[in-house]
Scaffold this motif. Structure first.
Motif, PDB file in Angstrom:
ATOM      1  N   GLY A 198      -3.280  -9.668  51.503  1.00  0.00           N
ATOM      2  CA  GLY A 198      -2.067  -9.010  51.967  1.00  0.00           C
ATOM      3  C   GLY A 198      -2.145  -8.405  53.347  1.00  0.00           C
ATOM      4  N   LEU A 199      -3.241  -8.633  54.074  1.00  0.00           N
ATOM      5  CA  LEU A 199      -3.428  -8.029  55.389  1.00  0.00           C
ATOM      6  C   LEU A 199      -3.216  -9.052  56.504  1.00  0.00           C
ATOM      7  N   ARG A 200      -2.869  -8.532  57.669  1.00  0.00           N
ATOM      8  CA  ARG A 200      -2.736  -9.368  58.867  1.00  0.00           C
ATOM      9  C   ARG A 200      -4.079  -9.313  59.603  1.00  0.00           C
ATOM     10  N   VAL A 201      -4.707 -10.481  59.761  1.00  0.00           N
ATOM     11  CA  VAL A 201      -6.087 -10.532  60.234  1.00  0.00           C
ATOM     12  C   VAL A 201      -6.179 -11.344  61.525  1.00  0.00           C
ATOM     13  N   VAL A 202      -6.835 -10.758  62.523  1.00  0.00           N
ATOM     14  CA  VAL A 202      -7.176 -11.480  63.745  1.00  0.00           C
ATOM     15  C   VAL A 202      -8.669 -11.783  63.689  1.00  0.00           C
ATOM     16  N   VAL A 203      -9.025 -13.066  63.779  1.00  0.00           N
ATOM     17  CA  VAL A 203     -10.421 -13.484  63.784  1.00  0.00           C
ATOM     18  C   VAL A 203     -10.784 -13.902  65.199  1.00  0.00           C
ATOM     19  N   VAL A 204     -11.839 -13.282  65.736  1.00  0.00           N
ATOM     20  CA  VAL A 204     -12.284 -13.547  67.101  1.00  0.00           C
ATOM     21  C   VAL A 204     -13.592 -14.333  67.057  1.00  0.00           C
ATOM     22  N   GLY A 205     -13.615 -15.506  67.700  1.00  0.00           N
ATOM     23  CA  GLY A 205     -14.859 -16.262  67.770  1.00  0.00           C
ATOM     24  C   GLY A 205     -14.685 -17.716  67.400  1.00  0.00           C
ATOM     25  N   GLY A 206     -15.295 -18.603  68.194  1.00  0.00           N
ATOM     26  CA  GLY A 206     -15.110 -20.039  67.998  1.00  0.00           C
ATOM     27  C   GLY A 206     -16.284 -20.760  67.383  1.00  0.00           C
ATOM     28  N   ILE A 232     -10.190 -16.754  54.371  1.00  0.00           N
ATOM     29  CA  ILE A 232      -9.262 -15.625  54.353  1.00  0.00           C
ATOM     30  C   ILE A 232      -7.811 -16.076  54.231  1.00  0.00           C
ATOM     31  N   ALA A 233      -7.474 -17.196  54.853  1.00  0.00           N
ATOM     32  CA  ALA A 233      -6.071 -17.625  54.956  1.00  0.00           C
ATOM     33  C   ALA A 233      -5.314 -17.626  53.622  1.00  0.00           C
ATOM     34  N   PRO A 234      -5.895 -18.108  52.513  1.00  0.00           N
ATOM     35  CA  PRO A 234      -5.143 -18.090  51.249  1.00  0.00           C
ATOM     36  C   PRO A 234      -4.847 -16.688  50.719  1.00  0.00           C
ATOM     37  N   TYR A 235      -5.565 -15.685  51.189  1.00  0.00           N
ATOM     38  CA  TYR A 235      -5.388 -14.312  50.700  1.00  0.00           C
ATOM     39  C   TYR A 235      -4.554 -13.456  51.645  1.00  0.00           C
ATOM     40  N   ALA A 236      -4.695 -13.665  52.948  1.00  0.00           N
ATOM     41  CA  ALA A 236      -4.112 -12.777  53.939  1.00  0.00           C
ATOM     42  C   ALA A 236      -2.608 -12.990  54.079  1.00  0.00           C
ATOM     43  N   ALA A 237      -1.930 -11.948  54.572  1.00  0.00           N
ATOM     44  CA  ALA A 237      -0.510 -12.090  54.911  1.00  0.00           C
ATOM     45  C   ALA A 237      -0.356 -13.024  56.102  1.00  0.00           C
ATOM     46  N   SER A 238      -1.288 -12.941  57.049  1.00  0.00           N
ATOM     47  CA  SER A 238      -1.289 -13.852  58.204  1.00  0.00           C
ATOM     48  C   SER A 238      -2.674 -13.836  58.829  1.00  0.00           C
ATOM     49  N   THR A 239      -3.003 -14.924  59.530  1.00  0.00           N
ATOM     50  CA  THR A 239      -4.250 -14.980  60.293  1.00  0.00           C
ATOM     51  C   THR A 239      -3.938 -15.480  61.698  1.00  0.00           C
ATOM     52  N   THR A 240      -4.680 -14.952  62.669  1.00  0.00           N
ATOM     53  CA  THR A 240      -4.595 -15.391  64.056  1.00  0.00           C
ATOM     54  C   THR A 240      -6.004 -15.644  64.550  1.00  0.00           C
ATOM     55  N   TRP A 241      -6.218 -16.791  65.159  1.00  0.00           N
ATOM     56  CA  TRP A 241      -7.546 -17.164  65.642  1.00  0.00           C
ATOM     57  C   TRP A 241      -7.551 -17.146  67.155  1.00  0.00           C
ATOM     58  N   VAL A 242      -8.451 -16.348  67.747  1.00  0.00           N
ATOM     59  CA  VAL A 242      -8.558 -16.283  69.198  1.00  0.00           C
ATOM     60  C   VAL A 242     -10.000 -16.550  69.614  1.00  0.00           C
ATOM     61  N   THR A 243     -10.168 -17.288  70.707  1.00  0.00           N
ATOM     62  CA  THR A 243     -11.502 -17.582  71.238  1.00  0.00           C
ATOM     63  C   THR A 243     -11.450 -17.544  72.757  1.00  0.00           C
ATOM     64  N   GLN A 281      -5.780 -19.615  69.649  1.00  0.00           N
ATOM     65  CA  GLN A 281      -5.068 -18.952  70.727  1.00  0.00           C
ATOM     66  C   GLN A 281      -6.076 -18.471  71.760  1.00  0.00           C
ATOM     67  N   PRO A 282      -5.660 -18.392  73.026  1.00  0.00           N
ATOM     68  CA  PRO A 282      -6.586 -17.871  74.043  1.00  0.00           C
ATOM     69  C   PRO A 282      -6.906 -16.401  73.778  1.00  0.00           C
ATOM     70  N   MET A 283      -7.984 -15.939  74.354  1.00  0.00           N
ATOM     71  CA  MET A 283      -8.439 -14.575  74.125  1.00  0.00           C
ATOM     72  C   MET A 283      -7.389 -13.567  74.597  1.00  0.00           C
ATOM     73  N   PHE A 284      -7.128 -12.578  73.770  1.00  0.00           N
ATOM     74  CA  PHE A 284      -6.193 -11.520  74.165  1.00  0.00           C
ATOM     75  C   PHE A 284      -6.784 -10.719  75.330  1.00  0.00           C
ATOM     76  N   ASP A 285      -5.918  -9.956  76.008  1.00  0.00           N
ATOM     77  CA  ASP A 285      -6.353  -9.176  77.162  1.00  0.00           C
ATOM     78  C   ASP A 285      -6.656  -7.724  76.824  1.00  0.00           C
ATOM     79  N   ARG A 286      -6.070  -7.235  75.748  1.00  0.00           N
ATOM     80  CA  ARG A 286      -6.322  -5.845  75.375  1.00  0.00           C
ATOM     81  C   ARG A 286      -5.987  -5.654  73.901  1.00  0.00           C
ATOM     82  N   ILE A 287      -6.473  -4.537  73.382  1.00  0.00           N
ATOM     83  CA  ILE A 287      -6.200  -4.150  72.000  1.00  0.00           C
ATOM     84  C   ILE A 287      -5.286  -2.938  72.024  1.00  0.00           C
TER      85      ILE A 287
END
Length: 359
Positions: free
Chosen positions: A167-175, A186-197, A257-263
Motif C-alpha cells: 500500500g505504499l508509494r516506493v521509489v527505488v534508486v539503483g540500476g 515490491i510491485a505486486p504489493y505497493a501502491a506504486s513504484t518508481t525506478w530511477v537510475t 526514469q532519470p535520476m531526480f535532482d532533489r528530495i
C-alpha cells in the motif's frame, strides 16, 4: 598478545577459501593462523539477506573448494541454505573461526609484524589476508533535501522483504541486480513504484560465456591495479535479460526514469518541474569495500583505492585482499584464496616473488 603466522579477517566465501587453502598447505588453525569474523555465526553476509531472496534466485553461487553445495532446495531462503553450508564447511575442515570478533585496526608492529587489534585482543602476525567484503559498508548517495523527507529511507542492506511495502508509494534508486529484484518483488504489493537510475540500465542478452566473464573481470582488475576503487563485475557485464526482467519491462515495472535532482518532504523532484510523491525511498545503490581498519597502514592510493596486483597490496607484500575488486565473486574468491596462500607461503619461506593472477 597472540603471535601467529597469518591472520584471516572475515569468514565469508573469500575468508573460508583462504582458511581452507592455508590448512591444506600445512598451516594449523590457532597455531599458524587464525580466522576472525565479526558476524554472530557462520554464513558471511549471506546470513543477513532478506527472506524472499531464495536460493533459486541467487546468480552464480559457486561451491567452496573441497566441498560441493548439492541438493539445495531452490525455494528455501538463500540465507538459510548458505549459512548451513558454511557452518558444515567450517566444521568439516576444522577451520575454528573465532566469532564474534570485531577488528578495529591493523597497525605496524615490531620485528616486521603487523598488529591486528580486535575486541578479543591483539594478534601479531607475519601476513594478513583481508576478506571483509562490502556488506558492512552500504553506499548512501547524498542529494539536496534528503534530510527533509518525511517518509522512510532504507538501503538494500536493510531490505526486509516486499510485504512491508504493501500500500505504499516506493521509489527505488539503483540500476543493479538488487534494484531490479526489489522492484519486481515490491510491485505486486505497493501502491506504486518508481525506478530511477543515474545511467540507463544495460540489459545483456545471450549466454554469459567464460570469455565474457574473463573480459569483465579484466576491466575490474585494471582499476585496482591503478589504485582506483573497485567496481562490481555486474557494473561491467550488465543485467541478464531473463524471463522475469522481460516480464517487468513488458508490465512497465522496469520503466526507468532519470535520476531526480532533489528530495522533498513529500517525495522526489526533477528540475524540469516533475515530481513523484513517495512514502519510501529504497536505496539499491551498492556497497563499498570494508577496509577502514587498514587505514593506519596508509595503503590507499590518491585515486581512493588500494593498488592490488593479483591479491597482493602493492604497498605492502604482507597484505592480501581476497574478495576485493576482481575476486569479488564466489568463484573469484575461491581462486584468489588459493593464490594468496601460495604467495604468502613464498613470503614466509623467503622465496622470490612470482607474479600470479588471482582470477
Amino acid at each position: 598478545m597472540n603471535n601467529t603466522e597469518v591472520v584471516v579477517i572475515g569468514a565469508g566465501q573469500a575468508g573460508l577459501s583462504s582458511a581452507y587453502h592455508l590448512r591444506r598447505t600445512g598451516f594449523e588453525p590457532d597455531r599458524d593462523f587464525v580466522a576472525l569474523d565479526h558476524s554472530p555465526g557462520p554464513g558471511g553476509a549471506w546470513q543477513f539477506r532478506w527472506p524472499s531472496l531464495t536460493y533459486g534466485k541467487v546468480h552464480g553461487m559457486h561451491s567452496l573448494p573441497g566441498l560441493e553445495l548439492t541438493d539445495a532446495d531452490p525455494a528455501r531462503p538463500s540465507s538459510a541454505v548458505i549459512t548451513e553450508y558454511f557452518d558444515t564447511y567450517e566444521r568439516t575442515f576444522g577451520l575454528r573461526v573465532r566469532r564474534p570478533v570485531d577488528v578495529r585496526a591493523v597497525r605496524e608492529g615490531d620485528g616486521g609484524r603487523l598488529l591486528v587489534e580486535t575486541s578479543a585482543g591483539t594478534w601479531a602476525t607475519r601476513a594478513l589476508i583481508n576478506a571483509t567484503g562490502t556488506w558492512d559498508r552500504p553506499f548512501w548517495p547524498r542529494y539536496p533535501g534528503q534530510e527533509t523527507f518525511r517518509g522512510r529511507q532504507l538501503h538494500t542492506a536493510q531490505y526486509p522483504g516486499p510485504e512491508e511495502f504493501a500500500g505504499l508509494r516506493v521509489v527505488v534508486v539503483g540500476g543493479g541486480a538488487s534494484g531490479t529484484q526489489h522492484l519486481l518483488e515490491i510491485a505486486p504489493y505497493a501502491a506504486s513504484t518508481t525506478w530511477v537510475t543515474r545511467r540507463p540500465p544495460v540489459f545483456r542478452e545471450g549466454t554469459f560465456t567464460e570469455d565474457v566473464g574473463r573480459a569483465a573481470v579484466a576491466l575490474v582488475e585494471e582499476r585496482v591495479r591503478q589504485g582506483l576503487p573497485p567496481k562490481s563485475v555486474v557494473s561491467v557485464t550488465g543485467l541478464p535479460l531473463n524471463d522475469a526482467i522481460r516480464q517487468g519491462l513488458a508490465d512497465g515495472v522496469l520503466d526507468r526514469q532519470p535520476m531526480f535532482d532533489r528530495i522533498t518532504p513529500e517525495g522526489v523532484a526533477w528540475d524540469d518541474g516533475r515530481q513523484v510523491e513517495a512514502d519510501v525511498i529504497l536505496w539499491a545503490t551498492g556497497f563499498r569495500a570494508a577496509v577502514d581498519h587498514l587505514a593506519p597502514l596508509k595503503l590507499r592510493e590518491p585515486g581512493g583505492g588500494i593498488r592490488v596486483e593479483g591479491t597482493r597490496a602493492v604497498a605492502d607484500p604482507r597484505i592480501h585482499l581476497v574478495g576485493y575488486g576482481p575476486s569479488a565473486s564466489t568463484i573469484g574468491a575461491n581462486r584468489a584464496g588459493r593464490a594468496a596462500v601460495r604467495d604468502i607461503r613464498r613470503l614466509l619461506e623467503g622465496e622470490p616473488k612470482r607474479e600470479e593472477a588471482a582470477v
